[in-house]
Scaffold this motif. Sequence first.
Motif, PDB file in Angstrom:
ATOM      1  N   GLU A 185       0.835  -1.207   0.000  1.00  0.00           N
ATOM      2  CA  GLU A 185       0.000   0.000   0.000  1.00  0.00           C
ATOM      3  C   GLU A 185       0.870   1.256   0.000  1.00  0.00           C
ATOM      4  OE1 GLU A 185      -3.089   2.397   2.900  1.00  0.00           O
ATOM      5  OE2 GLU A 185      -2.910   0.217   3.157  1.00  0.00           O
ATOM      6  N   GLN A 186       1.959   1.220   0.773  1.00  0.00           N
ATOM      7  CA  GLN A 186       2.902   2.333   0.788  1.00  0.00           C
ATOM      8  C   GLN A 186       3.436   2.598  -0.622  1.00  0.00           C
ATOM      9  OE1 GLN A 186       6.768   1.366   2.210  1.00  0.00           O
ATOM     10  NE2 GLN A 186       7.123   3.363   3.173  1.00  0.00           N
ATOM     11  N   ILE A 187       3.812   1.529  -1.336  1.00  0.00           N
ATOM     12  CA  ILE A 187       4.340   1.662  -2.697  1.00  0.00           C
ATOM     13  C   ILE A 187       3.275   2.219  -3.634  1.00  0.00           C
ATOM     14  CG2 ILE A 187       5.216   0.368  -4.678  1.00  0.00           C
ATOM     15  CD1 ILE A 187       6.483  -1.586  -2.611  1.00  0.00           C
ATOM     16  N   ASP A 188       2.040   1.736  -3.507  1.00  0.00           N
ATOM     17  CA  ASP A 188       0.954   2.235  -4.359  1.00  0.00           C
ATOM     18  C   ASP A 188       0.746   3.735  -4.145  1.00  0.00           C
ATOM     19  OD1 ASP A 188       0.546  -0.274  -5.409  1.00  0.00           O
ATOM     20  OD2 ASP A 188      -1.157  -0.756  -4.104  1.00  0.00           O
ATOM     21  N   ARG A 189       0.788   4.160  -2.901  1.00  0.00           N
ATOM     22  CA  ARG A 189       0.589   5.584  -2.607  1.00  0.00           C
ATOM     23  C   ARG A 189       1.736   6.413  -3.163  1.00  0.00           C
ATOM     24  NH1 ARG A 189      -1.890   6.593   3.437  1.00  0.00           N
ATOM     25  NH2 ARG A 189      -3.619   5.108   3.347  1.00  0.00           N
ATOM     26  N   PHE A 190       2.944   5.887  -3.090  1.00  0.00           N
ATOM     27  CA  PHE A 190       4.100   6.576  -3.651  1.00  0.00           C
ATOM     28  C   PHE A 190       3.924   6.788  -5.155  1.00  0.00           C
ATOM     29  CE2 PHE A 190       8.038   5.665  -6.071  1.00  0.00           C
ATOM     30  CZ  PHE A 190       8.724   6.852  -5.832  1.00  0.00           C
ATOM     31  N   ARG A 191       3.585   5.740  -5.865  1.00  0.00           N
ATOM     32  CA  ARG A 191       3.449   5.844  -7.317  1.00  0.00           C
ATOM     33  C   ARG A 191       2.291   6.749  -7.703  1.00  0.00           C
ATOM     34  NH1 ARG A 191       4.762  -0.522  -7.980  1.00  0.00           N
ATOM     35  NH2 ARG A 191       7.010  -0.327  -8.416  1.00  0.00           N
ATOM     36  N   ALA A 192       1.209   6.710  -6.934  1.00  0.00           N
ATOM     37  CA  ALA A 192       0.075   7.595  -7.223  1.00  0.00           C
ATOM     38  C   ALA A 192       0.475   9.054  -7.036  1.00  0.00           C
ATOM     39  CB  ALA A 192      -1.107   7.236  -6.326  1.00  0.00           C
ATOM     40  N   ALA A 193       1.245   9.325  -5.982  1.00  0.00           N
ATOM     41  CA  ALA A 193       1.703  10.692  -5.735  1.00  0.00           C
ATOM     42  C   ALA A 193       2.644  11.155  -6.838  1.00  0.00           C
ATOM     43  CB  ALA A 193       2.390  10.776  -4.375  1.00  0.00           C
ATOM     44  N   TRP A 194       3.511  10.259  -7.314  1.00  0.00           N
ATOM     45  CA  TRP A 194       4.424  10.574  -8.420  1.00  0.00           C
ATOM     46  C   TRP A 194       3.617  10.982  -9.659  1.00  0.00           C
ATOM     47  CZ3 TRP A 194       9.904  10.000  -9.245  1.00  0.00           C
ATOM     48  CH2 TRP A 194      10.301  10.033 -10.579  1.00  0.00           C
ATOM     49  N   ASP A 195       2.623  10.149 -10.013  1.00  0.00           N
ATOM     50  CA  ASP A 195       1.816  10.422 -11.199  1.00  0.00           C
ATOM     51  C   ASP A 195       1.027  11.716 -11.032  1.00  0.00           C
ATOM     52  OD1 ASP A 195       2.744   8.097 -12.385  1.00  0.00           O
ATOM     53  OD2 ASP A 195       1.011   6.891 -11.774  1.00  0.00           O
ATOM     54  N   GLU A 196       0.445  11.917  -9.860  1.00  0.00           N
ATOM     55  CA  GLU A 196      -0.357  13.112  -9.617  1.00  0.00           C
ATOM     56  C   GLU A 196       0.491  14.379  -9.727  1.00  0.00           C
ATOM     57  OE1 GLU A 196      -3.229  15.002  -6.122  1.00  0.00           O
ATOM     58  OE2 GLU A 196      -2.617  12.893  -6.025  1.00  0.00           O
ATOM     59  N   ALA A 197       1.759  14.286  -9.322  1.00  0.00           N
ATOM     60  CA  ALA A 197       2.657  15.440  -9.412  1.00  0.00           C
ATOM     61  C   ALA A 197       3.109  15.710 -10.837  1.00  0.00           C
ATOM     62  CB  ALA A 197       3.870  15.232  -8.508  1.00  0.00           C
ATOM     63  N   GLY A 198       2.870  14.772 -11.736  1.00  0.00           N
ATOM     64  CA  GLY A 198       3.210  14.971 -13.134  1.00  0.00           C
ATOM     65  C   GLY A 198       4.661  14.751 -13.478  1.00  0.00           C
ATOM     66  N   HIS A 199       5.375  13.971 -12.656  1.00  0.00           N
ATOM     67  CA  HIS A 199       6.779  13.705 -12.966  1.00  0.00           C
ATOM     68  C   HIS A 199       6.884  12.765 -14.167  1.00  0.00           C
ATOM     69  CE1 HIS A 199       8.002  15.730  -9.352  1.00  0.00           C
ATOM     70  NE2 HIS A 199       7.330  14.900  -8.583  1.00  0.00           N
ATOM     71  N   PRO A 200       7.854  12.996 -15.036  1.00  0.00           N
ATOM     72  CA  PRO A 200       8.005  12.109 -16.196  1.00  0.00           C
ATOM     73  C   PRO A 200       8.652  10.787 -15.807  1.00  0.00           C
ATOM     74  CG  PRO A 200       9.762  13.751 -16.178  1.00  0.00           C
ATOM     75  CD  PRO A 200       8.828  14.109 -15.045  1.00  0.00           C
ATOM     76  N   GLY A 201       8.492   9.793 -16.656  1.00  0.00           N
ATOM     77  CA  GLY A 201       9.161   8.518 -16.444  1.00  0.00           C
ATOM     78  C   GLY A 201       8.531   7.684 -15.342  1.00  0.00           C
ATOM     79  N   LYS A 202       9.221   6.602 -15.029  1.00  0.00           N
ATOM     80  CA  LYS A 202       8.750   5.649 -14.026  1.00  0.00           C
ATOM     81  C   LYS A 202       9.743   5.603 -12.875  1.00  0.00           C
ATOM     82  CE  LYS A 202       7.663   0.711 -13.478  1.00  0.00           C
ATOM     83  NZ  LYS A 202       7.660  -0.605 -14.166  1.00  0.00           N
ATOM     84  N   PRO A 203       9.308   5.848 -11.641  1.00  0.00           N
ATOM     85  CA  PRO A 203      10.248   5.822 -10.516  1.00  0.00           C
ATOM     86  C   PRO A 203      10.630   4.403 -10.139  1.00  0.00           C
ATOM     87  CG  PRO A 203       8.032   6.103  -9.678  1.00  0.00           C
ATOM     88  CD  PRO A 203       7.930   6.128 -11.181  1.00  0.00           C
ATOM     89  N   ARG A 204      11.773   4.259  -9.510  1.00  0.00           N
ATOM     90  CA  ARG A 204      12.186   2.958  -9.004  1.00  0.00           C
ATOM     91  C   ARG A 204      11.758   2.795  -7.551  1.00  0.00           C
ATOM     92  NH1 ARG A 204      18.313   1.672 -10.058  1.00  0.00           N
ATOM     93  NH2 ARG A 204      17.644  -0.204  -8.946  1.00  0.00           N
ATOM     94  N   VAL A 205      11.543   1.547  -7.171  1.00  0.00           N
ATOM     95  CA  VAL A 205      11.134   1.211  -5.809  1.00  0.00           C
ATOM     96  C   VAL A 205      11.927   0.003  -5.348  1.00  0.00           C
ATOM     97  CG1 VAL A 205       9.259   0.416  -4.335  1.00  0.00           C
ATOM     98  CG2 VAL A 205       8.788   2.091  -6.137  1.00  0.00           C
ATOM     99  N   SER A 206      12.506   0.093  -4.144  1.00  0.00           N
ATOM    100  CA  SER A 206      13.196  -1.066  -3.571  1.00  0.00           C
ATOM    101  C   SER A 206      12.576  -1.425  -2.229  1.00  0.00           C
ATOM    102  CB  SER A 206      14.690  -0.785  -3.377  1.00  0.00           C
ATOM    103  OG  SER A 206      14.895   0.144  -2.321  1.00  0.00           O
ATOM    104  N   VAL A 207      12.607  -2.704  -1.918  1.00  0.00           N
ATOM    105  CA  VAL A 207      12.234  -3.185  -0.592  1.00  0.00           C
ATOM    106  C   VAL A 207      13.353  -4.080  -0.085  1.00  0.00           C
ATOM    107  CG1 VAL A 207       9.750  -3.058  -1.019  1.00  0.00           C
ATOM    108  CG2 VAL A 207      10.967  -5.185  -1.494  1.00  0.00           C
ATOM    109  N   SER A 208      13.459  -4.193   1.222  1.00  0.00           N
ATOM    110  CA  SER A 208      14.496  -5.026   1.841  1.00  0.00           C
ATOM    111  C   SER A 208      13.860  -6.240   2.494  1.00  0.00           C
ATOM    112  CB  SER A 208      15.262  -4.231   2.900  1.00  0.00           C
ATOM    113  OG  SER A 208      15.853  -3.089   2.330  1.00  0.00           O
TER     114      SER A 208
END
Length: 350
Positions: free
Chosen positions: A221-244
């Motif tokens: 859910e944290q990752i989903d919210r991150f990507r939604a915020a990225w898209d809503e802000a209008g940033h180009p490209g696809k962000p990377r996400v890592s988990v440990s």
Amino acid sequence: MEKFGFLSFGNYGPGRGSKVIDAHASLHQAIDLSVRADELGVNGAYFRVHHFARQQSAPMTLLAAIAARTKHIEVGTGVIDLRYENPLYLAEEAASLDIIADQRIALGMSRGSPETVTRGYESFGYTGSKDPRGADIAREKFDQFIAAIDGEGIAAGDPRMTGSDRPQPIRPLSPGLKSRIWWGSATRDSAEWAGRQGVNLMSSTLLTEDAGIPFADLQAEQIDRFRAAWDEAGHPGKPRVSVSRSVFPLINDLDRAYFGSTDSDQVGVIDGYRSTFGKTYAAEPDVLIEQLRADAAVMSADTLMLTIPVALGVDFNAHILESFATHVAPALGWNPAGLQSPVGAASVIA
């Protein structure tokens, strides 16, 4: 899961059975393991940063040494504690490292982890925080750091030296460096903030919140919210996400002796917050594959960081990485980082 690397906590000390008894061993073994990982095609070598502790505290020197000895592997941190940093000097270091590494860096940074001292960053000269954990100065420094690496004018030029008083940027500048900066997030809210800032997301083996759901689902859910915020802000490209994750393929009797049982998610209190901790995965490869496929956050992220037992030394940790690369990662969609030799050629543990 397109990529995987190792995350080292860098602990050293004269503990029983430890192969990392002092800072010399810690630093040199970190370099040696990174070289071995590079030969295996492992995608990243990442290091925790802690001050006033027997761990890595000044990572840029270490990362530069690794970058100079390797060809493909990404070098990075998980995470730099911004409370302790001069953001402009850090920007100069980050750009220099990025150039040395030929753009192979993944610098994670954030407020930092709980400390072994009280407000240790004040001893470094960074005072004025109104937050008992120093989060306010960390965010402020991050803004300054991003502005600096983006080439914004920082200090007014001296007309006698530059011909004008136009604000001058830090030097050197490394083009595209912001795309290799990550924010280490331990909550859903801070993940959304990172998405709005336009930087990548590092999510660790704990979250400083408890929503009454399994850790992996909360992290997804944290990752989903991150990507939604990225898209809503209008940033180009696809962000990377890592988990440990702590993941140990059980290949031989020694593996089973060390890691022959797993635990479940745990809930506790850390740094004053009710927190959720991820479990350790330890099983035969076919079982591990199914367990990790069922981990919503691992499947949502593009990069998996394997937390390694540093005290067991280079050979055993190289064995863990090779076992994962050979028997588990391909089934999860792994993309090796420019293999120099076939996976399996660096076998060290019979």
